[in-house]
Motif scaffolding. Sequence first.
Motif, PDB file in Angstrom:
ATOM      1  N   GLN A 169      -0.951  -5.971  -0.290  1.00  0.00           N
ATOM      2  CA  GLN A 169      -1.746  -4.738  -0.298  1.00  0.00           C
ATOM      3  C   GLN A 169      -2.853  -4.795  -1.344  1.00  0.00           C
ATOM      4  N   LYS A 170      -4.065  -4.405  -0.953  1.00  0.00           N
ATOM      5  CA  LYS A 170      -5.201  -4.369  -1.868  1.00  0.00           C
ATOM      6  C   LYS A 170      -5.301  -2.985  -2.526  1.00  0.00           C
ATOM      7  N   PRO A 171      -5.841  -2.912  -3.734  1.00  0.00           N
ATOM      8  CA  PRO A 171      -5.984  -1.624  -4.416  1.00  0.00           C
ATOM      9  C   PRO A 171      -7.009  -0.720  -3.727  1.00  0.00           C
ATOM     10  N   GLU A 172      -6.719   0.547  -3.661  1.00  0.00           N
ATOM     11  CA  GLU A 172      -7.664   1.508  -3.090  1.00  0.00           C
ATOM     12  C   GLU A 172      -8.986   1.498  -3.862  1.00  0.00           C
ATOM     13  N   LYS A 212       4.381  -0.051 -13.130  1.00  0.00           N
ATOM     14  CA  LYS A 212       4.695   1.346 -12.866  1.00  0.00           C
ATOM     15  C   LYS A 212       3.458   2.217 -12.672  1.00  0.00           C
ATOM     16  N   SER A 213       2.329   1.774 -13.198  1.00  0.00           N
ATOM     17  CA  SER A 213       1.119   2.589 -13.087  1.00  0.00           C
ATOM     18  C   SER A 213       0.694   2.796 -11.638  1.00  0.00           C
ATOM     19  N   TYR A 214       1.130   1.894 -10.746  1.00  0.00           N
ATOM     20  CA  TYR A 214       0.676   1.948  -9.361  1.00  0.00           C
ATOM     21  C   TYR A 214       1.812   2.240  -8.375  1.00  0.00           C
ATOM     22  N   GLU A 215       2.930   2.748  -8.895  1.00  0.00           N
ATOM     23  CA  GLU A 215       4.074   3.045  -8.032  1.00  0.00           C
ATOM     24  C   GLU A 215       3.721   4.049  -6.942  1.00  0.00           C
ATOM     25  N   GLY A 216       2.860   4.990  -7.247  1.00  0.00           N
ATOM     26  CA  GLY A 216       2.504   5.998  -6.261  1.00  0.00           C
ATOM     27  C   GLY A 216       1.641   5.472  -5.140  1.00  0.00           C
ATOM     28  N   GLU A 217       0.965   4.367  -5.365  1.00  0.00           N
ATOM     29  CA  GLU A 217       0.065   3.783  -4.357  1.00  0.00           C
ATOM     30  C   GLU A 217       0.706   2.618  -3.609  1.00  0.00           C
ATOM     31  N   LYS A 218       1.558   1.873  -4.277  1.00  0.00           N
ATOM     32  CA  LYS A 218       2.090   0.624  -3.723  1.00  0.00           C
ATOM     33  C   LYS A 218       3.077   0.891  -2.608  1.00  0.00           C
ATOM     34  N   THR A 219       2.934   0.139  -1.510  1.00  0.00           N
ATOM     35  CA  THR A 219       3.912   0.140  -0.426  1.00  0.00           C
ATOM     36  C   THR A 219       4.690  -1.166  -0.481  1.00  0.00           C
ATOM     37  N   GLU A 220       5.509  -1.413   0.531  1.00  0.00           N
ATOM     38  CA  GLU A 220       6.265  -2.661   0.583  1.00  0.00           C
ATOM     39  C   GLU A 220       5.433  -3.831   1.096  1.00  0.00           C
ATOM     40  N   HIS A 221       4.220  -3.566   1.538  1.00  0.00           N
ATOM     41  CA  HIS A 221       3.404  -4.644   2.091  1.00  0.00           C
ATOM     42  C   HIS A 221       3.133  -5.696   1.020  1.00  0.00           C
ATOM     43  N   PRO A 222       3.340  -6.982   1.329  1.00  0.00           N
ATOM     44  CA  PRO A 222       3.269  -8.022   0.288  1.00  0.00           C
ATOM     45  C   PRO A 222       1.870  -8.362  -0.209  1.00  0.00           C
ATOM     46  N   GLU A 250       3.222   2.419  10.984  1.00  0.00           N
ATOM     47  CA  GLU A 250       3.935   3.623  10.559  1.00  0.00           C
ATOM     48  C   GLU A 250       3.661   3.923   9.089  1.00  0.00           C
ATOM     49  N   VAL A 251       3.655   2.871   8.261  1.00  0.00           N
ATOM     50  CA  VAL A 251       3.342   3.053   6.836  1.00  0.00           C
ATOM     51  C   VAL A 251       1.916   3.598   6.686  1.00  0.00           C
ATOM     52  N   SER A 252       0.983   3.004   7.422  1.00  0.00           N
ATOM     53  CA  SER A 252      -0.422   3.426   7.356  1.00  0.00           C
ATOM     54  C   SER A 252      -0.585   4.878   7.765  1.00  0.00           C
ATOM     55  N   GLU A 253       0.025   5.232   8.886  1.00  0.00           N
ATOM     56  CA  GLU A 253      -0.079   6.610   9.373  1.00  0.00           C
ATOM     57  C   GLU A 253       0.548   7.583   8.384  1.00  0.00           C
ATOM     58  N   GLY A 254       1.626   7.166   7.745  1.00  0.00           N
ATOM     59  CA  GLY A 254       2.260   8.017   6.749  1.00  0.00           C
ATOM     60  C   GLY A 254       1.368   8.241   5.546  1.00  0.00           C
ATOM     61  N   ARG A 255       0.672   7.200   5.114  1.00  0.00           N
ATOM     62  CA  ARG A 255      -0.223   7.325   3.965  1.00  0.00           C
ATOM     63  C   ARG A 255      -1.368   8.298   4.273  1.00  0.00           C
ATOM     64  N   VAL A 256      -1.975   8.148   5.444  1.00  0.00           N
ATOM     65  CA  VAL A 256      -3.090   9.020   5.805  1.00  0.00           C
ATOM     66  C   VAL A 256      -2.604  10.444   6.074  1.00  0.00           C
ATOM     67  N   PRO A 300      -9.515  -5.213  11.630  1.00  0.00           N
ATOM     68  CA  PRO A 300      -8.607  -5.637  12.701  1.00  0.00           C
ATOM     69  C   PRO A 300      -7.277  -6.207  12.201  1.00  0.00           C
ATOM     70  N   TYR A 301      -7.116  -6.381  10.901  1.00  0.00           N
ATOM     71  CA  TYR A 301      -5.871  -6.896  10.317  1.00  0.00           C
ATOM     72  C   TYR A 301      -5.533  -5.977   9.147  1.00  0.00           C
ATOM     73  N   ALA A 302      -5.092  -4.767   9.494  1.00  0.00           N
ATOM     74  CA  ALA A 302      -5.136  -3.640   8.551  1.00  0.00           C
ATOM     75  C   ALA A 302      -3.967  -3.571   7.591  1.00  0.00           C
ATOM     76  N   GLY A 303      -2.902  -4.339   7.818  1.00  0.00           N
ATOM     77  CA  GLY A 303      -1.782  -4.296   6.883  1.00  0.00           C
ATOM     78  C   GLY A 303      -1.253  -2.890   6.702  1.00  0.00           C
ATOM     79  N   SER A 304      -1.254  -2.422   5.453  1.00  0.00           N
ATOM     80  CA  SER A 304      -0.690  -1.106   5.156  1.00  0.00           C
ATOM     81  C   SER A 304      -1.722   0.013   5.259  1.00  0.00           C
ATOM     82  N   GLY A 305      -2.904  -0.285   5.804  1.00  0.00           N
ATOM     83  CA  GLY A 305      -3.862   0.770   6.144  1.00  0.00           C
ATOM     84  C   GLY A 305      -4.752   1.247   5.019  1.00  0.00           C
ATOM     85  N   THR A 306      -4.943   0.427   3.991  1.00  0.00           N
ATOM     86  CA  THR A 306      -5.717   0.878   2.837  1.00  0.00           C
ATOM     87  C   THR A 306      -7.147   1.247   3.203  1.00  0.00           C
TER      88      THR A 306
END
Length: 278
Positions: free
Chosen positions: A199-202, A187-197, A262-268, A228-234
Amino acid sequence: MESKKFYNEDSDAEFLDKLISEGVSFDLILTDPPYNLGKDFGNDSDDLSLDDFLNTNRRRIEKCKDLLKEDGSIVWFAIHHLVGYLQVMMYKTGLEYRRMNIWHYENGFSRTKTAPRTEYEPFLWFSQSDSNWTYNADDVRVPYKSEERLENPVYYTNSDGEKKAWTPNPDGRLRGDVWKFPTLAGKSYEGEKTEHPTQKPEALITELVKAFCPKDDDGNYNGSILDPYAGSGTLGVCCEKLNKNGHDIDWICNEIESKWVEVSEGRVSELRDTLFDE
């Protein structure tokens, strides 16, 4: 090509080739390509035969080398049982080995009792040059294990027989090659975590940017970075947070799956709106 932007193309088919043809080059390529573990990214890129995985990554590494500046570096995440192949490929392209680093976490969980629990992922650091590269050691210092080290100097005798005093750096000790950051579990990272399987920590990616991105004379990060393989855009998120604090990093992220763009653009976008409101 416009920077500080997410692109939705196939890096293996055209995106990297397009960058090469435009004569673009980068100070740092920081990326986390598929490990070939069968994860569902929306395509079959993580479920290749071993031969296809090796051939695909050989081409990726060759193209990334062509995109590096003369003093640029590649930081490439991998998995323990395949990282050796990638390391050999980087040697064979003419890249210069700097270090294999370890992302160490202790909040993972074990899927089996027949092998030790996984608590790390390796990432390779290679440079274009064998004599010139960026590593901002003082920017990524870590706390001393004991506060007692800060209280008194340590005396030693130098090569000339002179007694010298060593005093601890108030910003902490030099970082080693084991980078300790928790995964985005719980739960500590709910605000950062996306559905990407995968995802690396910011916190981890930001520290890597601080370590390997060039700086200007005022101490601000001002290099160019590619994922070049940006996943969720971290990477883009971390660079934008640094930029909003006075830095000027040119970053480009590409991801083949439109869902993750779309997830990446939403985060930024959320980040920019929040910082603008403040």
